[in-house]
Design a protein around this motif. Structure first.
Motif, PDB file in Angstrom:
ATOM      1  N   ASN A  31       0.673  -1.143  -0.393  1.00 59.57           N
ATOM      2  CA  ASN A  31      -0.239  -0.154   0.103  1.00 59.57           C
ATOM      3  C   ASN A  31       0.798   1.305  -0.404  1.00 59.57           C
ATOM      4  O   ASN A  31       2.395   1.407   0.537  1.00 59.57           O
ATOM      5  CB  ASN A  31      -1.459  -0.102   1.169  1.00 59.57           C
ATOM      6  CG  ASN A  31      -0.327   0.128   2.519  1.00 59.57           C
ATOM      7  OD1 ASN A  31       1.206   0.433   2.144  1.00 59.57           O
ATOM      8  ND2 ASN A  31      -1.323  -0.230   3.647  1.00 59.57           N
ATOM      9  N   PHE A  47       1.186   3.924   1.589  1.00 58.27           N
ATOM     10  CA  PHE A  47       2.231   4.031   3.490  1.00 58.27           C
ATOM     11  C   PHE A  47       2.903   3.133   3.452  1.00 58.27           C
ATOM     12  O   PHE A  47       4.290   3.824   3.802  1.00 58.27           O
ATOM     13  CB  PHE A  47       1.076   3.069   4.096  1.00 58.27           C
ATOM     14  CG  PHE A  47       2.043   3.448   5.544  1.00 58.27           C
ATOM     15  CD1 PHE A  47       1.987   4.886   6.268  1.00 58.27           C
ATOM     16  CD2 PHE A  47       2.016   2.454   6.435  1.00 58.27           C
ATOM     17  CE1 PHE A  47       3.026   4.876   7.265  1.00 58.27           C
ATOM     18  CE2 PHE A  47       2.255   2.184   7.961  1.00 58.27           C
ATOM     19  CZ  PHE A  47       3.442   3.771   8.318  1.00 58.27           C
ATOM     20  N   ASN A  48       2.608   2.041   3.064  1.00 58.86           N
ATOM     21  CA  ASN A  48       4.078   0.891   2.555  1.00 58.86           C
ATOM     22  C   ASN A  48       5.426   1.540   1.795  1.00 58.86           C
ATOM     23  O   ASN A  48       6.699   1.526   2.237  1.00 58.86           O
ATOM     24  CB  ASN A  48       4.381  -0.782   3.397  1.00 58.86           C
ATOM     25  CG  ASN A  48       3.483  -1.235   3.865  1.00 58.86           C
ATOM     26  OD1 ASN A  48       3.306  -1.020   5.321  1.00 58.86           O
ATOM     27  ND2 ASN A  48       2.481  -2.315   3.394  1.00 58.86           N
ATOM     28  N   LEU A 101       6.787   4.766   3.687  1.00 62.10           N
ATOM     29  CA  LEU A 101       8.133   4.048   4.881  1.00 62.10           C
ATOM     30  C   LEU A 101       9.510   3.318   4.507  1.00 62.10           C
ATOM     31  O   LEU A 101      10.410   4.462   4.517  1.00 62.10           O
ATOM     32  CB  LEU A 101       7.367   2.423   5.032  1.00 62.10           C
ATOM     33  CG  LEU A 101       6.906   2.938   7.082  1.00 62.10           C
ATOM     34  CD1 LEU A 101       7.044   1.804   7.260  1.00 62.10           C
ATOM     35  CD2 LEU A 101       7.800   3.601   7.687  1.00 62.10           C
ATOM     36  N   VAL A 116      11.811   6.707   3.103  1.00 65.45           N
ATOM     37  CA  VAL A 116      12.194   7.252   3.958  1.00 65.45           C
ATOM     38  C   VAL A 116      12.893   6.211   4.470  1.00 65.45           C
ATOM     39  O   VAL A 116      13.801   6.933   4.583  1.00 65.45           O
ATOM     40  CB  VAL A 116      10.788   7.433   5.090  1.00 65.45           C
ATOM     41  CG1 VAL A 116      11.926   8.015   6.059  1.00 65.45           C
ATOM     42  CG2 VAL A 116       9.658   8.319   4.877  1.00 65.45           C
ATOM     43  N   ALA A 117      13.414   4.481   4.666  1.00 65.20           N
ATOM     44  CA  ALA A 117      13.663   4.061   5.297  1.00 65.20           C
ATOM     45  C   ALA A 117      14.597   4.299   4.270  1.00 65.20           C
ATOM     46  O   ALA A 117      16.270   4.146   4.377  1.00 65.20           O
ATOM     47  CB  ALA A 117      13.327   2.737   4.925  1.00 65.20           C
ATOM     48  N   LEU A 128      16.915   7.295   4.160  1.00 59.90           N
ATOM     49  CA  LEU A 128      18.093   7.826   5.487  1.00 59.90           C
ATOM     50  C   LEU A 128      18.929   6.855   5.055  1.00 59.90           C
ATOM     51  O   LEU A 128      19.946   6.825   6.019  1.00 59.90           O
ATOM     52  CB  LEU A 128      17.759   7.463   6.012  1.00 59.90           C
ATOM     53  CG  LEU A 128      16.158   9.100   6.805  1.00 59.90           C
ATOM     54  CD1 LEU A 128      15.138   8.883   7.925  1.00 59.90           C
ATOM     55  CD2 LEU A 128      17.179   9.749   7.139  1.00 59.90           C
ATOM     56  N   ASP A 171       8.587  -3.988   8.684  1.00 59.99           N
ATOM     57  CA  ASP A 171       8.817  -2.661   8.715  1.00 59.99           C
ATOM     58  C   ASP A 171       9.117  -1.715   7.367  1.00 59.99           C
ATOM     59  O   ASP A 171       8.539  -0.457   7.393  1.00 59.99           O
ATOM     60  CB  ASP A 171       9.494  -2.079   9.631  1.00 59.99           C
ATOM     61  CG  ASP A 171       8.652  -2.118  11.049  1.00 59.99           C
ATOM     62  OD1 ASP A 171       7.891  -2.755  11.091  1.00 59.99           O
ATOM     63  OD2 ASP A 171       9.556  -2.043  12.116  1.00 59.99           O
ATOM     64  N   GLN A 204      -0.712  -0.941  10.536  1.00 56.63           N
ATOM     65  CA  GLN A 204      -0.372  -0.036   9.955  1.00 56.63           C
ATOM     66  C   GLN A 204      -1.404   1.356   9.681  1.00 56.63           C
ATOM     67  O   GLN A 204      -2.567   0.683   9.066  1.00 56.63           O
ATOM     68  CB  GLN A 204       0.104  -0.101   8.269  1.00 56.63           C
ATOM     69  CG  GLN A 204       1.156  -0.565   8.980  1.00 56.63           C
ATOM     70  CD  GLN A 204       1.492  -1.913   7.829  1.00 56.63           C
ATOM     71  OE1 GLN A 204       1.137  -1.787   7.044  1.00 56.63           O
ATOM     72  NE2 GLN A 204       2.735  -2.450   7.743  1.00 56.63           N
ATOM     73  N   VAL A 205      -1.027   2.317  10.248  1.00 59.29           N
ATOM     74  CA  VAL A 205      -2.073   3.931  10.294  1.00 59.29           C
ATOM     75  C   VAL A 205      -1.325   4.335   9.332  1.00 59.29           C
ATOM     76  O   VAL A 205      -0.488   4.634   9.373  1.00 59.29           O
ATOM     77  CB  VAL A 205      -2.448   4.306  11.556  1.00 59.29           C
ATOM     78  CG1 VAL A 205      -2.967   5.403  11.987  1.00 59.29           C
ATOM     79  CG2 VAL A 205      -3.401   2.962  12.804  1.00 59.29           C
ATOM     80  N   GLY A 239       0.541   7.387   8.175  1.00 60.68           N
ATOM     81  CA  GLY A 239       1.450   8.348   8.508  1.00 60.68           C
ATOM     82  C   GLY A 239       1.748   8.303   9.703  1.00 60.68           C
ATOM     83  O   GLY A 239       3.436   8.228  10.679  1.00 60.68           O
ATOM     84  N   MET A 240       1.793   6.549  10.415  1.00 62.51           N
ATOM     85  CA  MET A 240       2.630   6.144  11.844  1.00 62.51           C
ATOM     86  C   MET A 240       3.925   6.176  11.575  1.00 62.51           C
ATOM     87  O   MET A 240       4.555   5.254  10.649  1.00 62.51           O
ATOM     88  CB  MET A 240       1.927   4.572  12.135  1.00 62.51           C
ATOM     89  CG  MET A 240       2.025   4.122  13.588  1.00 62.51           C
ATOM     90  SD  MET A 240       1.143   2.228  12.665  1.00 62.51           S
ATOM     91  CE  MET A 240       2.869   1.689  12.270  1.00 62.51           C
ATOM     92  N   LEU A 241       4.762   6.211  12.974  1.00 59.58           N
ATOM     93  CA  LEU A 241       6.027   5.579  13.018  1.00 59.58           C
ATOM     94  C   LEU A 241       5.596   4.753  14.086  1.00 59.58           C
ATOM     95  O   LEU A 241       5.355   4.569  14.634  1.00 59.58           O
ATOM     96  CB  LEU A 241       7.069   6.368  13.112  1.00 59.58           C
ATOM     97  CG  LEU A 241       7.501   7.905  11.831  1.00 59.58           C
ATOM     98  CD1 LEU A 241       8.325   9.434  12.827  1.00 59.58           C
ATOM     99  CD2 LEU A 241       7.655   6.963  10.757  1.00 59.58           C
ATOM    100  N   ILE A 242       7.362   3.628  14.241  1.00 67.31           N
ATOM    101  CA  ILE A 242       7.676   2.749  15.434  1.00 67.31           C
ATOM    102  C   ILE A 242       7.869   3.922  16.220  1.00 67.31           C
ATOM    103  O   ILE A 242       8.780   4.246  16.235  1.00 67.31           O
ATOM    104  CB  ILE A 242       8.215   2.075  14.438  1.00 67.31           C
ATOM    105  CG1 ILE A 242       7.950   1.055  13.230  1.00 67.31           C
ATOM    106  CG2 ILE A 242       8.452   0.715  15.759  1.00 67.31           C
ATOM    107  CD1 ILE A 242       6.842   0.087  13.331  1.00 67.31           C
ATOM    108  N   SER A 260      10.966   4.965  11.175  1.00 63.62           N
ATOM    109  CA  SER A 260      10.345   4.576  10.043  1.00 63.62           C
ATOM    110  C   SER A 260      10.318   2.870  10.482  1.00 63.62           C
ATOM    111  O   SER A 260      10.019   2.178  10.295  1.00 63.62           O
ATOM    112  CB  SER A 260      10.736   4.232   9.064  1.00 63.62           C
ATOM    113  OG  SER A 260      12.223   3.934   8.918  1.00 63.62           O
TER     114      SER A 260
END
Lengths: 405, 150, 730
Positions: free
Chosen positions: A2, A4-5, A8, A11-12, A15, B27, C231-232, C234-237, C280
């Motif tokens: 999705n 969001f993934n 993520l 971002v990962a 960085l 993640d 997973q929501v 905008g969420m971060l761990i 992240s």
């Protein structure tokens, strides 16, 4: 995947491209030599401030504590002159004129030049002073009579600088200097005589160190590291393992963690070249063959425990399928008839902070009995080694009670 | 940049070399069927297949799996053995809380791929690295046996 | 929406069960207390159970939409005990729908609707779920069926009695048929039936049959979502490092730059006793936490260790405490005894260590606090979260989730409050994941207990007087803030003050002794497990003291407990108790009545070498009344037995320098498949009211194990775990 993934991941990813390890500025000569000499290994307590000392050394005749070598004027070496510092490393004499016990490896550091020693001092003096007084040494008579060290030094300490051998290559000479001087390899790997001095005729032939065995690292192909390819030695020194040859545990793991992994690959190669030219010593524990012994596979406590807790990383064939770092086959550790390093690793674990996750191993001392640790050690020795070794519950009990530090 | 082959698909992921595969799966890729339990290879809930063999993804740096085939619980049902094991798990009502079961199933499938007729001893040897706090071991044994004896 | 749960209103899980002073009036004998009726009424008064998706039509338990799909709003959380399937079966049975037509959703915190009358608050625990649900949930299904039939009868202009329901439809006298979905609007307008008759056991089509659980298919293919998997947008761990010393606080954090250089790291958040990092991914959180140089104020307990705790509890246990029970004349019995027998049993601090570590997704916005978390006590979580973020309770929304192992740990909300504390300082949602190390070193532990037993024996060495002192931390007080006026922790003394044995002179004293700073909580089996361990070891010692077979000795003292006698007799029969075993082998038994059920467990083992134990057979017989879903009952007994054995064999939380010493599973080992054989479960056929099974299996395991060790070795261990004395499994 999705949105969001994906985000993520991005971002990962962004960085990750700024790798933090390589952020470290190039090391000064002083810092490099301080690393090479592994000063921090002794001059820190677990969880303490680096170089502030206080580490206890349990020796047969009492306990010593490492001093604070941060530039604190009161509790450290902030008031030391250059000459005093050089004398400490070359002659084993402190600022107060007192002789050090050779737990402090001045017997090796003496090989270092005044210039190199002062580079180390320069680095130490660049650090933040830490006010921390080490505990008093607790040494029993007559060993608490430090003047006695004068005689010991006269016999066993050479107070001579390293002299390059013009018949050898620059690489060889660099390796020899690192091994004999700052690296002080012989302090652990050379057996000591009854006066606790390194035995000159048996250099690098291996020695016991608390619960651990520092193996023969002479050029002998069977007992030493003569058959190790150079890159295996470099891998061992920089990563802490060389698949099929060795894994650095215990104090050697610390040496990799605090010292060797910081050295230039060229210097590590030089160490390999030098070690492989040293006199072959045919003693200690021979390297095992890579063959595993299927007859060791029978119902029993050792195999049960190996399956319960070890096999996930090491695998039943010892291949360390998980990662080469988990390989057991081919290691001297599994061929030691007394299983010292197997036992010590089970009791102390292997958790250097810098090691990757696949190199880490928890300790099993707290929740496994002597009988269980003995059984699993024996299983490992019989399955992967050829020494028909055995570890008894009493051995585990003894080693459990004592530890190097 | 890590080139990974996960569940038959190639992925180029920009993640640090030393990040354990578990966290890349969970993640970065959102494949959350593989669980976290201990981080030290003592519980087995993170078990995945690396070239068909069971490994603990929590202690596996992602750099170590480059170029090798990774299969997770999300795709193990595409294989005949995986499907048979998942069905056996339901038929024997193995699951309680279910948190460890992804790992249990991955270990069981790896065992049965290597030893399709696994006996009691092989089952215990292969499964003892996987913890279940609900202690569903009685039914795990029965489920694996039903496949190995089929 | 909800009547918020104030701590005073939140009553102990079982402290009130038998009519304690705090609550008053709730007596176990009255099976359907007022609050259950009320919650059921609330369901139907609004016409709720038949409504469509509209918010006001939201039923308490059952909702049917226009397609006929049935949603069960489960007041109980699923954590592996199979309870949601059991409740769905109750509804399906009476509503006459196939089980597959029911979807389950978690109930929001709402004390008015979902208070468990046996617990007196909204929670899942104490093996009460089936017992509590048995009547109201079946009535919810039956009530809905009645009004649906009425609606159809009106449509067809026939008498309701001429119609019946089957398979999600109402069938009329002339073959008319209407799906529930077509009838819900009309049915919702009808008045409620005043009488809701329920089926007799003999009429059950579904209940009592082994049924495959509804939540399992997604748990074998990786698609089930636990809190840790959510997973929501905008969420971060987030992950934390909490002061390793209990009671310590955070003084400062240095080296933040190094932590921020870890790829993916966003924020470093300071809490009172912890530091949190958001990133992240979890790995980066851990790397960053490692990079930080944290300055802790270790606080006043930095010198605390287990030896001190042990000694202070042991000393306290010799005191008199308060009376929890007195019947007959214990002083006279002891004085006139032909002989006495005394023993002291100790059970250690234990961690829960569910495989899913503590995890909570939290998003604190200006107007609301939204939480996604698997928790056993949502009302308490909601009330506490509101305090942490300074919002009214109704602004806290909790979406309850599947639980990856509870065992009591998720009755606590400490980690939820920590997540809220972090999230309120951030503009984005976080998923707080505790590392295993955080989870184990900052659990809330099953207390360390000392039980002192003293029996007055007659000439035949049978007990005629029984004095029992129970000393330990009060979990009830820890959970609700105080004990009732009599000073007795109802959980701690349960079973001890009402044993299955006929003891004419019985005295139970409760000595509350809270450990310095170490937090305590509920642990699967709770007080009854502790009492059962002490009593069942003691009675075994008495039997051996009398040189009487331990089964026969027990049976003779259980004349007034036919169900307990029956499970014990059955278990003995299954293992052929009377057939002797070779030297070095032995069987141990324990029997008890807990959570409305009766259970007997037998462990058979063989000694190998000095301290090796090979467990050869595990048999447990359960009489839980009517077994709603026999498969779930068997599963719970299998797992519970091994859960109990695991702790008895291996587990003990130790403290040094104020820090918990066990950090992960290498130091807190758990039973593995190689440690024990399959568990054989026998379920007694019964039509009695259902009893609990979630905790029941764990209860007799430790005593049966220790008794078996004695039988095999002649050595009597009284303190757990056995590993403390070098025992291990082979």
């Amino acid at each position: 995947m999705n949105v969001f993934n994906t985000a993520l991941g991005l971002v990962a990813g962004l960085l990750a491209s700024t790798v933090y390890a390589s952020d470290t500025p190039a090391m000064s000569k002083g810092e490099y030599l301080t690393r090479a000499a592994d000063c921090v290994a002794c001059h820190v307590v677990p969880g303490g401030k680096p170089y502030a000392g206080g580490l206890e050394f349990k020796l047969p005749f009492g306990s010593l504590y490492s001093p604070n070598i941060t530039p604190d004027k009161e509790t450290g070496i902030g008031n030391w002159t250059d000459d005093e510092f050089v004398d400490a490393l070359q002659k084993g004499v402190g600022k107060d004129g007192k002789h050090y016990y050779p737990a402090f490896p001045y017997t090796s550091y003496t090989q270092m030049s005044r210039e190199d020693i002062l580079a180390i001092k320069g680095y130490l003096f660049s650090l933040e002073p830490v006010k921390q007084m080490p505990p008093e040494n607790k040494i029993s008579f007559p060993f608490n009579q430090r003047w006695g060290m004068m005689f010991w030094n006269a016999i066993f300490a050479s107070n001579e600088r390293f002299v390059p051998d013009s018949k050898q290559s620059a690489e060889w000479n660099r390796g020899a200097y690192l091994v004999q001087g700052p690296g002080h390899c012989g302090e652990c790997h050379t057996p000591r005589n009854i006066f606790q001095a390194m035995s000159t005729g048996n250099s690098l032939a291996g020695a016991e160190l608390g619960n651990w065995m520092a193996y023969n690292i002479s050029s002998d192909a069977k007992y030493g590291i003569g058959a190790w390819p150079d890159d295996a030695i470099v891998s061992y020194l920089s990563k802490g393992y060389a698949a099929g040859f060795g894994g650095a545990g215990g104090p050697m793991g610390d040496a990799v963690e605090h010292s060797l992994r910081y050295l230039d690959p060229a210097d590590l190669k030089a160490i390999a070249v030098y070690l492989k030219s040293t006199p072959a010593r045919s003693e200690g524990i021979p390297r095992p063959s890579m063959a595993v012994n299927d007859s060791a596979l029978q119902k029993g406590l050792g195999q049960k425990l190996f399956n319960d807790t070890c096999v996930a990383c090491h695998q039943i064939d010892g291949s360390g399928r998980q990662s080469p770092a988990g390989g057991l086959a081919g290691l001297k550790t599994v061929n030691d008839p007394k299983g010292r390093n197997v036992m010590a690793t089970l009791l102390e674990g292997h958790t250097p902070t810098a090691a990757q996750v696949d190199q880490r191993m928890p300790d099993f001392a707290r929740s496994y009995s002597d009988a269980e640790l003995a059984a699993v050690s024996t299983f490992v020795l019989r399955r992967f080694g050829q020494s028909d070794g055995e570890v008894k519950a009493e051995d585990v009990a003894k080693n459990r009670a004592s530890a190097l530090h | 940049m890590q080139k990974l082959m996960i569940n038959g698909q190639e992925h180029d992921l920009d993640v640090a070399d030393d990040m354990p595969l578990l966290w890349v799966l969970r993640d970065v890729m959102g494949l959350t069927g593989t669980k976290y339990g201990c981080g030290i290879a003592q519980c087995g809930v993170c078990t995945v297949h690396l070239d068909g063999q069971a490994v603990r993804s929590c202690v596996l740096p992602v750099s170590a799996v480059a170029g090798r085939k990774v299969t997770t619980i999300e795709a193990v049902g595409e294989q005949a053995v995986g499907q048979a094991v998942q069905k056996a798990w339901l038929d024997h009502e193995v699951v309680q809380c279910g948190y460890c079961q992804s790992g249990q199933i991955m270990s069981a499938v790896a065992l049965l791929q290597e030893h399709p007729k696994a006996n009691d001893e092989q089952i215990v040897n292969a499964m003892s690295g996987n913890l279940c706090r609900c202690a569903t071991y009685t039914r795990i044994r029965a489920a694996i046996k039903s496949v190995s004896q089929a | 929406m909800s009547e918020s749960q104030t701590p005073a209103a939140m009553l102990s899980r079982r402290g009130l069960l038998k009519g304690s002073a705090l609550l008053g009036g709730l007596v176990i004998g009255t099976y359907l207390p007022a609050s259950v009726t009320r919650s059921f009424a609330a369901d139907l008064v609004k016409g709720a159970s038949l409504g469509d998706n509209a918010e006001q039509g939201y039923g308490a338990f059952v909702r049917i939409d226009h397609s006929g799909a049935v949603t069960l709003i489960s007041p109980k959380i699923e954590m592996g005990q199979g309870v949601q399937t059991g409740i769905a079966m109750m509804v399906a049975e009476e509503l006459e729908v196939p089980l597959s037509q029911i979807t389950i959703t978690e109930a929001p915190p709402n004390a008015a609707l979902y208070t468990d009358a046996l617990l007196s608050f909204q929670a899942t625990g104490g093996s009460t779920s089936t017992r509590y649900s048995w009547e109201p949930l079946r009535k919810a299904g039956a009530g809905a069926r009645i009004v649906l039939i009425q609606a159809a009868a009106m449509r067809w202009k026939v008498a309701p009695s001429q119609c019946h329901a089957e398979n999600g439809r109402v069938i009329g006298p002339n073959g008319q048929s209407a799906g529930y979905g077509e009838l819900v609007d009309a049915a919702a307008k009808l008045p409620l039936p005043t009488e809701i008759p329920l089926k007799a056991v003999s009429e059950f089509k579904l209940l009592g049959k082994p049924v495959q659980r509804l939540d399992t298919p997604n748990k074998v293919n990786g698609t089930a979502k636990f809190t840790i998997d959510l997973q929501v947008p905008g969420m971060l761990i987030a992950s934390t490092l909490t002061c390793p010393v209990h009671g310590g606080t955070l003084r400062g954090v240095k080296n933040e730059d190094a932590a921020r250089k870890v790829p993916g790291v966003r924020d470093i958040v300071r809490l009172n006793n912890a530091v949190a990092v958001t990133a992240s991914n979890f790995w980066s959180c851990q790397q960053a936490l490692k990079a930080l140089d944290i300055d802790w104020d270790l606080g006043p307990h930095a010198g605390l260790n287990s030896a001190q705790l042990d000694k202070s509890l042991f000393d306290a246990s010799a005191g008199d405490g308060v009376f929890a029970h007195q019947s007959g004349d214990i002083a006279g019995a002891l004085k006139n005894a032909s002989s006495r027998f005394e023993a002291i049993y100790e059970q250690p601090f234990l961690s829960h260590s569910p495989l899913e570590p503590m995890t909570c997704v939290a998003h604190v916005r200006a107007d609301a606090c939204e939480l996604w978390v698997g928790c056993q006590a949502p009302g308490m979580a909601q009330a506490g979260a509101a305090k942490v973020c300074g919002m009214p309770v109704e602004k806290v929304v909790i979406h309850n989730q599947l639980i990856g192992g509870g065992f009591g740990r998720r009755l606590e909300s400490d980690f939820i409050f920590q997540a809220v504390d972090i999230a309120r300082q951030l503009s984005y949602p976080i998923k707080l994941i505790w590392s295993r190390e955080e989870d184990m070193t900052h659990d809330r532990y099953r207390p360390h207990y000392v039980d002192r037993l003293n029996a007055a024996l007659d000439k035949d060495l049978r007990p005629v007087g029984w004095e029992h002192r129970i000393a330990g931390a009060s979990v009830v007080a820890a959970y609700i803030g105080a004990l009732p006026a009599d000073g007795v922790d109802g959980d701690a003394v349960e079973v001890a003050k009402d044993p299955i044995y006929t003891l004419p002179n019985l005295q139970v004293r409760y000595i509350r002794h809270d450990p310095e700073v170490i937090p305590v909580s509920w642990w699967r089996g709770v007080g009854p497990l502790r009492s059962t361990y002490a009593i069942e070891c003691f009675i075994d010692e008495l039997a051996h003291n009398a040189k009487v077979d331990p089964v026969k000795y027990r049976l003779a003292l259980m004349q007034s407990q036919p169900r307990a006698q029956a499970v014990l007799t059955k278990a003995a029969q299954l293992v052929e108790w009377d057939k002797p075993l070779p030297a070095g082998s032995g069987r141990g038994v324990a029997v008890t009545a807990v959570f409305g059920s009766f259970v007997a467990t037998i462990v058979e083992l063989e000694k190998q070498g000095e301290k090796g134990l090979r467990i050869k057979r595990l048999v447990t017989v359960i009489d839980c009344g009517f077994a709603t879903n026999p498969t779930s009952v068997a599963s719970q007994m299998e797992g519970g037995t091994l859960f109990g054995l695991s702790a008895a064999l291996f587990n003990e939380i130790l403290i040094e320098k104020g820090q918990v010493q066990q950090t992960n599973f290498h130091e807190y080992r758990q039973i593995r498949m190689s440690d024990a054989p399959p568990v054989e479960v026998h379920i007694v056929d019964s039509v009695e009211t259902p009893g609990g099974v979630g905790e029941t299996g764990a209860v007799p395991a430790a005593a049966a194990l220790v008794n078996a060790v004695y039988a095999a070795t002649g050595v009597r261990e009284r303190r757990l775990p056995l590993s403390r004395f070098g025992y291990f499994t082979v």
